[in-house]
Design a protein around this motif. Sequence first.
Motif, PDB file in Angstrom:
ATOM      1  N   SER A 134      47.881  49.307  29.058  1.00  0.00           N
ATOM      2  CA  SER A 134      49.211  49.015  29.583  1.00  0.00           C
ATOM      3  C   SER A 134      50.195  49.587  28.575  1.00  0.00           C
ATOM      4  CB  SER A 134      49.427  47.509  29.791  1.00  0.00           C
ATOM      5  OG  SER A 134      49.586  46.831  28.573  1.00  0.00           O
TER       6      SER A 134
ATOM      7  N   VAL B 251      56.117  45.845  31.872  1.00  0.00           N
ATOM      8  CA  VAL B 251      54.914  46.530  31.428  1.00  0.00           C
ATOM      9  C   VAL B 251      54.427  47.451  32.537  1.00  0.00           C
ATOM     10  CG1 VAL B 251      52.498  46.177  30.761  1.00  0.00           C
ATOM     11  CG2 VAL B 251      54.234  44.599  29.947  1.00  0.00           C
TER      12      VAL B 251
ATOM     13  N   ASN C 250      51.169  49.100  33.876  1.00  0.00           N
ATOM     14  CA  ASN C 250      49.736  48.883  33.771  1.00  0.00           C
ATOM     15  C   ASN C 250      49.009  50.180  34.115  1.00  0.00           C
ATOM     16  OD1 ASN C 250      47.080  48.087  34.040  1.00  0.00           O
ATOM     17  ND2 ASN C 250      47.561  46.189  35.120  1.00  0.00           N
TER      18      ASN C 250
ATOM     19  N   SER D  17      54.877  45.671  36.161  1.00  0.00           N
ATOM     20  CA  SER D  17      55.192  44.248  36.171  1.00  0.00           C
ATOM     21  C   SER D  17      56.573  44.136  35.555  1.00  0.00           C
ATOM     22  CB  SER D  17      54.177  43.451  35.355  1.00  0.00           C
ATOM     23  OG  SER D  17      52.915  43.498  35.963  1.00  0.00           O
TER      24      SER D  17
ATOM     25  N   PHE E 153      46.475  46.200  25.296  1.00  0.00           N
ATOM     26  CA  PHE E 153      47.507  45.755  26.227  1.00  0.00           C
ATOM     27  C   PHE E 153      48.712  45.282  25.430  1.00  0.00           C
ATOM     28  CE2 PHE E 153      43.734  45.619  28.735  1.00  0.00           C
ATOM     29  CZ  PHE E 153      44.149  45.927  30.023  1.00  0.00           C
TER      30      PHE E 153
ATOM     31  N   GLY F 299      52.436  42.911  25.568  1.00  0.00           N
ATOM     32  CA  GLY F 299      53.110  41.848  26.303  1.00  0.00           C
ATOM     33  C   GLY F 299      53.663  40.775  25.391  1.00  0.00           C
TER      34      GLY F 299
ATOM     35  N   GLY G  70      52.642  40.630  30.535  1.00  0.00           N
ATOM     36  CA  GLY G  70      51.461  41.448  30.332  1.00  0.00           C
ATOM     37  C   GLY G  70      50.156  40.699  30.139  1.00  0.00           C
TER      38      GLY G  70
ATOM     39  N   GLU H 271      47.617  41.103  33.263  1.00  0.00           N
ATOM     40  CA  GLU H 271      46.989  42.418  33.265  1.00  0.00           C
ATOM     41  C   GLU H 271      45.833  42.470  32.267  1.00  0.00           C
ATOM     42  OE1 GLU H 271      51.165  42.803  34.706  1.00  0.00           O
ATOM     43  OE2 GLU H 271      50.238  41.806  33.021  1.00  0.00           O
TER      44      GLU H 271
END
Length: 189
Positions: free
Chosen positions: A71, A83, A85, A92, A156, A158, A165, A168
């Motif tokens: 992401s 974010v 993905n 998102s 990832f 977030g 995040g 995801e």
Amino acid sequence: FRTLTAVDSVIVVIDVAKGVEPQTEKLVEVCRMRNIPMLVFINKLDREGKDAFELLDEVEQKLKINVRPMSWPIGMGKRFKGVYNLYENNLSLFSGSDKQRKEDTVDIESLEDERVNELVGEEAANTLREEVELVEGVYSKLDMQDYMDAKVAPVFFGSALNMFGVREMLDCFVDIAPSPRGMETEERA
């Protein structure tokens, strides 16, 4: 450290401002010795912190593992818009003063989709396009065997506190993490 003897995979959380901390290095060393697959979550993107590429380099250097972003953040701190993905090819988005997640993600054909400009603004969309193009050029696609052999860690971005995040990352973790294995034990008297 004892907990790591009973796990089959881990999620390593890195603070966007602090980067890789010494205790994290020690724990990841144990994971590396046991070949435990790792997934990395770079946390607190709702605050200002280090550049995403700088953090990826730091993770690779200090934790001695290759990474593959799954992401990508759209801004950071007050400019944080959400974010992208790469794993599922969707956005998102986050809104409001408390930056709570909107109900749905937005599926897109590609980042060239004009809706991206409408959703995050032209400047943020152009920055996202440039950064994702660089990600795709620099980092290899996720090889599942390399992940299972603890040679590469999906990454990832977030904010766990605000649920940016996290879904995801957890969806990917459920999809790719190894199933629990049986463990040999010694009987106690």
